[in-house]
Design a protein around this motif. Sequence first.
Motif, mmCIF file in Angstrom:
data_model
loop_
_atom_site.group_PDB
_atom_site.id
_atom_site.type_symbol
_atom_site.label_atom_id
_atom_site.label_comp_id
_atom_site.label_asym_id
_atom_site.label_seq_id
_atom_site.Cartn_x
_atom_site.Cartn_y
_atom_site.Cartn_z
ATOM 1 N N ARG A 297 0.850 -1.362 0.099
ATOM 2 C CA ARG A 297 -0.278 0.164 -0.216
ATOM 3 C C ARG A 297 0.676 1.330 0.009
ATOM 4 O O ARG A 297 1.712 1.601 0.611
ATOM 5 N N PHE A 298 0.487 2.432 -0.604
ATOM 6 C CA PHE A 298 0.685 3.504 -0.525
ATOM 7 C C PHE A 298 0.123 4.619 -1.698
ATOM 8 O O PHE A 298 -1.036 4.133 -1.553
ATOM 9 N N CYS A 299 -0.068 5.680 -0.636
ATOM 10 C CA CYS A 299 -1.029 6.802 -1.383
ATOM 11 C C CYS A 299 -0.493 8.308 -2.284
ATOM 12 O O CYS A 299 1.030 8.420 -1.063
ATOM 13 N N SER A 300 -1.011 8.809 -2.801
ATOM 14 C CA SER A 300 -0.119 9.755 -3.131
ATOM 15 C C SER A 300 -0.640 11.085 -2.712
ATOM 16 O O SER A 300 -2.165 10.934 -2.791
ATOM 17 N N THR A 301 -0.557 11.979 -2.682
ATOM 18 C CA THR A 301 -1.147 13.569 -1.801
ATOM 19 C C THR A 301 -0.650 14.889 -3.628
ATOM 20 O O THR A 301 0.610 14.700 -3.628
ATOM 21 N N TRP A 302 -2.074 15.560 -3.859
ATOM 22 C CA TRP A 302 -1.765 16.428 -4.352
ATOM 23 C C TRP A 302 -2.314 17.835 -4.359
ATOM 24 O O TRP A 302 -3.240 17.723 -4.221
ATOM 25 N N ALA A 303 -1.044 18.408 -4.300
ATOM 26 C CA ALA A 303 -1.482 20.089 -2.885
ATOM 27 C C ALA A 303 -1.439 20.878 -3.967
ATOM 28 O O ALA A 303 -0.296 21.436 -4.314
ATOM 29 N N PRO A 304 -1.861 21.925 -4.895
ATOM 30 C CA PRO A 304 -1.647 22.474 -5.615
ATOM 31 C C PRO A 304 -1.155 24.180 -5.250
ATOM 32 O O PRO A 304 -2.197 24.140 -4.092
ATOM 33 N N LEU A 305 -0.247 24.301 -5.375
ATOM 34 C CA LEU A 305 0.044 25.949 -5.074
ATOM 35 C C LEU A 305 -0.895 26.763 -5.502
ATOM 36 O O LEU A 305 -0.352 28.407 -5.501
ATOM 37 N N ASP A 306 -1.040 26.735 -6.745
ATOM 38 C CA ASP A 306 -2.069 27.622 -7.617
ATOM 39 C C ASP A 306 -3.455 27.174 -7.688
ATOM 40 O O ASP A 306 -3.959 25.527 -7.721
ATOM 41 N N ASP B 98 1.310 29.641 -14.831
ATOM 42 C CA ASP B 98 2.067 28.295 -14.540
ATOM 43 C C ASP B 98 0.969 27.689 -13.922
ATOM 44 O O ASP B 98 0.738 28.534 -13.141
ATOM 45 N N ARG B 99 1.259 26.125 -13.632
ATOM 46 C CA ARG B 99 1.320 25.301 -12.927
ATOM 47 C C ARG B 99 1.605 25.085 -12.256
ATOM 48 O O ARG B 99 2.548 24.464 -12.382
ATOM 49 N N CYS B 100 1.599 24.729 -10.736
ATOM 50 C CA CYS B 100 2.254 24.462 -9.621
ATOM 51 C C CYS B 100 1.558 23.590 -8.163
ATOM 52 O O CYS B 100 0.536 23.810 -7.869
ATOM 53 N N VAL B 101 1.851 22.355 -8.644
ATOM 54 C CA VAL B 101 1.555 21.481 -7.661
ATOM 55 C C VAL B 101 2.576 20.794 -7.057
ATOM 56 O O VAL B 101 3.852 21.004 -7.164
ATOM 57 N N HIS B 102 2.296 20.426 -5.490
ATOM 58 C CA HIS B 102 3.046 19.498 -4.478
ATOM 59 C C HIS B 102 2.900 18.212 -4.669
ATOM 60 O O HIS B 102 1.391 17.924 -4.611
ATOM 61 N N TYR B 103 3.784 17.248 -5.202
ATOM 62 C CA TYR B 103 2.962 15.783 -5.357
ATOM 63 C C TYR B 103 3.755 15.387 -4.363
ATOM 64 O O TYR B 103 5.313 15.051 -4.028
ATOM 65 N N ALA B 104 3.311 14.670 -3.026
ATOM 66 C CA ALA B 104 4.218 13.355 -2.272
ATOM 67 C C ALA B 104 3.210 11.890 -2.647
ATOM 68 O O ALA B 104 1.767 11.940 -2.191
ATOM 69 N N GLN B 105 4.507 10.700 -2.184
ATOM 70 C CA GLN B 105 3.579 9.508 -1.723
ATOM 71 C C GLN B 105 3.959 9.385 -0.292
ATOM 72 O O GLN B 105 5.104 9.245 -0.168
ATOM 73 N N TYR B 106 2.782 8.867 -0.029
ATOM 74 C CA TYR B 106 3.427 8.186 2.031
ATOM 75 C C TYR B 106 2.450 7.089 1.471
ATOM 76 O O TYR B 106 1.443 6.272 1.247
ATOM 77 N N SER B 107 3.473 6.241 2.870
ATOM 78 C CA SER B 107 2.970 4.838 3.155
ATOM 79 C C SER B 107 3.186 4.461 4.479
ATOM 80 O O SER B 107 3.604 4.979 4.751
#
Length: 181
Positions: free
Chosen positions: A91-100, A148-157
Amino acid sequence: LRRQRQMCIRDSYATARRAATGGGGDGAAAAERAVLGQLAAAAAEHAGYGAVYLLSEVFVVKPAGSGTEFAWHRDDANQLAKLGGEAAPDRFCSTWAPLDACGAADGGLVLRSKETGEDVRASCAPGDVVVFDRDTWHASGANADPNDRCVHYAQYSPRPVEWTPPDDGAKRRRVAPTPLW
């Protein structure tokens, strides 16, 4: 004691992150709080994990007027193999957090519903967070917007993920053995 170990791991990661990015000041501190705090908490809550470990993080910038698209894919399809690790942990998941603000015009995130098979566009404001599982089909289109479109993308387990370095074949932990959250 567990909380003290968590703080030590967060501090160690934050120090390494600052050294790698040359970051400092209020912006770096806010980013660290987000990645190691709020985003980790969102991942734990929405993915149903009792604890979370940071697998990776990246800032994705789609330049204004860019034709760059991310085709339909799942993050479990050799995602960690690219990092020298397992093809897909349990298992793991992703977080998609837009800065714009993000929507259709700037190539925002589209998720395919596991229940209905329908495509759902995530229209987001800065501060929103989309959490999705490793086997969720998703894509994003070109950025036709003038900004521009900026996003922070992280993955957690929910557990540490081990990886095998190519030089000696010995297994070592890729992430800290104590959860962030």
